[in-house]
Scaffold this motif. Structure first.
Motif, PDB file in Angstrom:
ATOM      1  N   HIS A 187       0.825  -1.205   0.000  1.00  0.00           N
ATOM      2  CA  HIS A 187       0.000   0.000   0.000  1.00  0.00           C
ATOM      3  C   HIS A 187       0.861   1.258   0.000  1.00  0.00           C
ATOM      4  O   HIS A 187       0.560   2.227  -0.711  1.00  0.00           O
ATOM      5  CB  HIS A 187      -0.920  -0.009   1.220  1.00  0.00           C
ATOM      6  CG  HIS A 187      -1.963  -1.073   1.162  1.00  0.00           C
ATOM      7  ND1 HIS A 187      -2.690  -1.469   2.269  1.00  0.00           N
ATOM      8  CD2 HIS A 187      -2.408  -1.853   0.137  1.00  0.00           C
ATOM      9  CE1 HIS A 187      -3.527  -2.429   1.932  1.00  0.00           C
ATOM     10  NE2 HIS A 187      -3.370  -2.678   0.638  1.00  0.00           N
ATOM     11  N   GLU A 211       2.312   1.634  -3.489  1.00  0.00           N
ATOM     12  CA  GLU A 211       1.320   2.108  -4.450  1.00  0.00           C
ATOM     13  C   GLU A 211       1.015   3.586  -4.240  1.00  0.00           C
ATOM     14  O   GLU A 211       0.863   4.350  -5.206  1.00  0.00           O
ATOM     15  CB  GLU A 211       0.049   1.283  -4.316  1.00  0.00           C
ATOM     16  CG  GLU A 211       0.205  -0.167  -4.787  1.00  0.00           C
ATOM     17  CD  GLU A 211      -1.047  -0.978  -4.536  1.00  0.00           C
ATOM     18  OE1 GLU A 211      -1.997  -0.409  -3.950  1.00  0.00           O
ATOM     19  OE2 GLU A 211      -1.081  -2.162  -4.915  1.00  0.00           O
ATOM     20  N   GLU A 212       0.909   4.002  -2.981  1.00  0.00           N
ATOM     21  CA  GLU A 212       0.657   5.410  -2.710  1.00  0.00           C
ATOM     22  C   GLU A 212       1.825   6.274  -3.170  1.00  0.00           C
ATOM     23  O   GLU A 212       1.615   7.367  -3.730  1.00  0.00           O
ATOM     24  CB  GLU A 212       0.417   5.609  -1.211  1.00  0.00           C
ATOM     25  CG  GLU A 212       0.043   7.043  -0.847  1.00  0.00           C
ATOM     26  CD  GLU A 212      -0.281   7.188   0.627  1.00  0.00           C
ATOM     27  OE1 GLU A 212      -0.584   8.318   1.045  1.00  0.00           O
ATOM     28  OE2 GLU A 212      -0.219   6.164   1.343  1.00  0.00           O
ATOM     29  N   LYS A 239       1.468   9.239  -6.004  1.00  0.00           N
ATOM     30  CA  LYS A 239       1.876  10.615  -5.767  1.00  0.00           C
ATOM     31  C   LYS A 239       2.971  11.048  -6.735  1.00  0.00           C
ATOM     32  O   LYS A 239       2.951  12.168  -7.261  1.00  0.00           O
ATOM     33  CB  LYS A 239       2.366  10.777  -4.328  1.00  0.00           C
ATOM     34  CG  LYS A 239       1.262  10.695  -3.283  1.00  0.00           C
ATOM     35  CD  LYS A 239       1.835  10.931  -1.891  1.00  0.00           C
ATOM     36  CE  LYS A 239       0.744  10.917  -0.843  1.00  0.00           C
ATOM     37  NZ  LYS A 239       1.273  11.140   0.524  1.00  0.00           N
TER      38      LYS A 239
END
Length: 309
Positions: free
Chosen positions: A22, A25-26, A30
């Motif tokens: 996670h 992926e974040e 961004k």
């Protein structure tokens, strides 16, 4: 019931990889967003710098007068002496754009009122898609239709050859109609229903509610659509070039030939040498177009602030 020892030991170990995925992926999301924003900023500033550097060259390196370019009446960059009067082009651009807005704005406002207040179902299902379809038609098609339909009609009805300011304005009015209508429709649909219900409760008719409540309340948003339509018309080249006549002088009537900034740029840019005085003078006209775009954007921002208030 107690979990087996193996389940207790493996539960945190299974959550750790998911948390890491996670986070990864974040981070990628961004990074992609910030990269796209940075790329857009770089492209915009690069375009502005390139046009400004080329457009200012005649004034800095060649001694061309800004006053002569903005208020001169003769355009002959390769003459002896050279002349750089761009006032006829400015007049043609403003005349066709403003006249097109005068023609298209009432049509767009009436269409939006019809689609939102009179027959919303019919407008939403048939009329609005048909109007928005006009935005997808290529400009060369508009120019060809104007040359085949509007110009012969004007030639047979009014004095002159049919080509001129009025022909260009009529073509542009159809081209900017989807912009004005769409923005006006969105503004009317976003209006709180309590205003209309309160007006009806006080005994006002539907037309009184539309003319005294709805239109005055949404006026800044409606004007935003008009300004965006003018900006769209101001930068149009091919469609206007086909019907306006491309004569470098200030016309004395709507039925005389004229030309615009975009028309003179597209007509002469291909016949000049990069870096020559004539070429740089055309870039100066492009710089004027860019500055006018900034003015239109500033006006739109001011109107948007009034809407938020």
């Amino acid at each position: 019931m107690n979990l087996p020892a193996t389940d207790i030991r493996t539960a945190p170990a299974e959550k750790a990889p998911k948390r890491q995925r996670h986070i990864a992926e974040e981070f990628r999301g961004k990074f992609y967003v910030y990269f796209c924003v940075l790329l857009m900023i770089v492209i915009i500033f690069s375009i502005v710098y390139f046009i400004a550097s080329r457009g200012l060259a005649p004034f800095i390196a060649n001694g061309v007068s800004v006053k002569e370019m903005l208020f001169g009446l003769k355009w002959n960059p390769e003459g002896d002496p050279a002349a750089f009067g761009a006032l006829p082009f400015l007049f043609g651009s403003f005349a066709t754009s403003l006249l097109a807005a005068v023609i298209a704005a009432p049509l767009g406002f009436c269409a939006s009122v019809f689609m939102t207040e009179i027959m919303p179902k019919f407008g939403k299902t048939l009329l609005q898609p048909a109007i928005e379809l006009l935005a997808g038609i290529p400009s060369v098609v508009y120019g060809f239709v104007g040359l085949s339909v509007i110009v012969p009609f004007l030639r047979d009805t009014f004095p002159g050859q049919g080509i001129g300011i009025l022909a260009g304005a009529l073509v542009l009015s159809v081209m900017i109609l989807p912009t004005i209508t769409t923005i006006a429709t969105d503004a009317l649909r976003s209006l709180p229903s309590g205003l209309k219900e309160g007006s009806y409760a006080l005994g006002a008719t539907r037309w009184q509610t539309i003319s005294r409540i709805i239109l005055p309340t949404t006026l800044p948003s409606l004007l935003t659509g008009v300004v965006l339509g003018i900006a769209r018309a101001f930068g149009e080249a091919l469609a206007v070039q086909m019907v306006i006549g491309n004569a470098p002088h200030i016309p004395h009537s709507l039925f005389e030939s004229a030309t615009t900034l975009t028309s003179i740029i597209t007509l002469e840019m291909g016949n000049t040498t990069s870096g020559s005085l004539h070429n740089n003078a055309l870039w100066s006209l492009a710089l004027i177009l860019l500055l006018m775009t900034f003015v239109f954007v500033f006006v739109v921002r001011v109107l948007e602030r009034r809407v938020k208030r």
